[in-house]
Write an enzyme that holds these catalytic residues in place. Structure first.
Site, PDB file in Angstrom:
ATOM      1  N   GLU A  75       0.933  -1.173  -0.086  1.00  0.00           N
ATOM      2  CA  GLU A  75      -0.151  -0.057   0.187  1.00  0.00           C
ATOM      3  C   GLU A  75       0.776   1.410   0.074  1.00  0.00           C
ATOM      4  O   GLU A  75       0.579   2.289  -0.624  1.00  0.00           O
ATOM      5  CB  GLU A  75      -0.776   0.154   1.196  1.00  0.00           C
ATOM      6  CG  GLU A  75      -2.087   1.081   1.156  1.00  0.00           C
ATOM      7  CD  GLU A  75      -3.074   0.750   0.282  1.00  0.00           C
ATOM      8  OE1 GLU A  75      -3.151  -0.511  -0.224  1.00  0.00           O
ATOM      9  OE2 GLU A  75      -3.846   1.731  -0.050  1.00  0.00           O
ATOM     10  N   ASP A  76       2.045   1.301   0.624  1.00  0.00           N
ATOM     11  CA  ASP A  76       2.626   2.395   1.059  1.00  0.00           C
ATOM     12  C   ASP A  76       4.101   2.570   0.380  1.00  0.00           C
ATOM     13  O   ASP A  76       4.847   3.734   0.738  1.00  0.00           O
ATOM     14  CB  ASP A  76       2.630   2.800   2.556  1.00  0.00           C
ATOM     15  CG  ASP A  76       1.317   2.857   3.075  1.00  0.00           C
ATOM     16  OD1 ASP A  76       0.551   3.145   2.489  1.00  0.00           O
ATOM     17  OD2 ASP A  76       1.329   2.673   4.362  1.00  0.00           O
TER      18      ASP A  76
END
Ligand code: MN
Length: 491
Positions: A75-76
């Protein structure tokens, strides 16, 4: 929080790990998050480390700890799920992928009950593996522990989401301690004035209750010892949010004199027989309070599996004390619930091979059964009365899918619904402007079968046009079907 803290937690909880492999996973995660900082100013990697440490506290096996270390990588950071699969194998990639997917289930503006209910269902429908849910719960617990560092505007939203989605989920999974922790962490952020008032009002009362229980504990200990019953006896404080809820219950209406379990007395025995023996002794020592009743959740467990005997008695001074009696096993189950099921050593005791344990395979069957049972219970609770009978069927959940609109709204659709069904579910006007569709940012044909968690976007045509009759064979909802038919007939 550092990597060596995690190793300490792993040792303390006697989890067997291949340290070399774990180190490799950690190094990869740390490198991926290199340079990122949390709102608190801590290096980002401290967060996945803390999540892994929480899971070690729940005695989760190595694959779960590895997935926790990697849970925000996809996600990051710029690293992909494919890369994780190539480096660490399909099981870890499956867990990380699942955690990433359910992370998209977010409570936005609406707290409409139907919407929240759909969100909860979506969460469990998407998770598919209980370990995925456990990782998300650990992630949430740490985020709540560090919520003070988050901008004020977001605090309330995250706290609300925790109370609406995560703590009910923890309760559903029988994780009493986690449920209490999440609620008490969210409480002051969501209702600061009520929290302050309750804390103030409870202070002296708790001190008095503590005094009473301390004496009671001593008497019970002596009594049990004299009767050769080995048991642990201690006091447990009622959690703040739970107290707040109880005070607001109709019939209590803020009357503190009706709260008898501010500090309850807990007897933890070795066997079920000793629970009943202890109950007899307690009732022999102190008069039971008949009007307040006794609940035998051992004979009749709560839907989430909770087992314990609760009784209320008058001590020698006439104070009402609640006594809870349970075995060690029931206690572990009540505190750790689903996490206790996936317990490494428990699986080992039942004779699972080390190889299977390492791969997490030893858990599948039992976990699956528990998971299905939990889902069924969940379903029972969330279904409306009308759907109650359907709700009892296990496949009821798999008959529905939950998808996102680009705004983050959740739509509840039948299984195999298509982007056309979605468009009409959003608004009939959107149905009249269908040019094409994107799912998870990729163009798909209009008969594409949607899956839970898909992000669906309708590509709108410039002008309004009639819905295509050619869509009729593949649409699943009656709404889409009737609109397509009707509009074509009118023209
Ligand atoms: Mn996270």
């Amino acid at each position: 929080m550092s990597y060596s803290d995690l190793l300490d937690a792993i040792k303390q909880n006697q989890i067997n790990v291949d340290e070399k492999r774990l180190q490799t996973v950690y190094d990869f995660a740390a490198a991926a998050h290199q340079g990122q900082v949390r709102k608190s100013g801590d290096p980002y990697i401290s967060h996945p480390l803390a999540a892994a440490e929480i899971l070690a506290g729940w005695r989760q096996p190595q694959p779960v700890l590895e997935a926790a270390l990697l849970h925000d990588v996809v996600e990051d950071t710029s690293r992909s799920l494919e890369e994780i699969e190539r480096l660490f194998g399909p099981e870890i990639a499956f867990l990380v992928g699942g955690v990433t997917k359910i992370g998209r289930v977010k409570l936005r503006g609406s707290t409409d009950t139907v919407f929240v209910e759909n969100l909860r269902k979506m969460f469990v429908a998407m998770a598919r593996d209980i370990r995925v849910v456990l990782i998300r719960l650990a992630d949430r617990l740490h985020n709540m522990q560090t919520l003070a560092a988050v901008p004020l505007s977001k605090q309330k939203q995250i706290a609300r989401e925790t109370l609406e989605i995560y703590s009910p989920l923890a309760e559903r999974l029988g994780m009493g301690q986690l449920k209490g922790d999440l609620e008490d962490l969210a409480f002051p952020f969501l209702y600061p004035n009520e929290y302050e008032r309750l804390t103030k009002e409870a202070e002296t009362r708790i001190r008095v209750a503590e005094k009473t229980t301390t004496k009671a504990i001593q008497s019970i200990k002596e009594l049990l010892a004299a009767n050769d019953i080995t048991a642990e006896v201690h006091g447990r404080h009622k959690r703040k949010y739970s107290l707040y809820r109880k005070l607001n219950r109709p019939g209590i209406d803020g009357d503190w004199s009706k709260i008898h379990d501010l500090v309850a007395l807990r007897i933890i025995t070795a066997t079920k027989r000793d629970c009943y023996a202890a109950l007899g002794l307690v009732h022999g020592l102190w008069q039971p309070a008949p009007a307040l009743g006794i609940s035998d959740f051992i004979a009749q467990p709560k839907p989430n599996g909770y087992q314990s005997i609760h009784t209320k008695v008058f001590d020698h001074k006439g104070n009402i004390i609640e006594v809870q009696i349970r075995t060690r096993e029931m206690h572990e189950e009540a505190e750790y619930g689903a996490a206790a099921h996936t317990h490494y050593s428990a699986a080992k005791e039942t004779g699972a091979s080390d190889e299977k344990l390492e791969k997490g395979l030893a858990f599948t069957v039992k976990e699956k059964i528990d998971w299905i049972r939990e889902l069924a219970n969940w379903q029972k609770e969330t279904e409306s009365n009308e759907d109650y009978v359907n709700g009892l069927k296990l496949d009821a959940l798999s008959e529905r899918i939950y998808v996102f609109s680009p705004h983050g709204d959740v739509y509840d659709l039948p299984k195999d619904a298509t982007p056309v069904d979605f468009a009409f579910a959003v608004h009939s006007d959107l149905g009249n402007h269908i040019q094409g569709a994107k799912v998870n940012q990729k163009i798909v044909p209009l008969n594409y079968q949607l899956k839970s968690g898909d992000l669906v976007e309708i590509i709108k045509s410039k002008g309004k046009h009639l819905p295509n009759r050619g869509w009729l064979p593949f649409v699943k909802t009656s709404k889409a079907r009737s609109k397509i038919t009707k509009l074509n007939r009118l023209s």
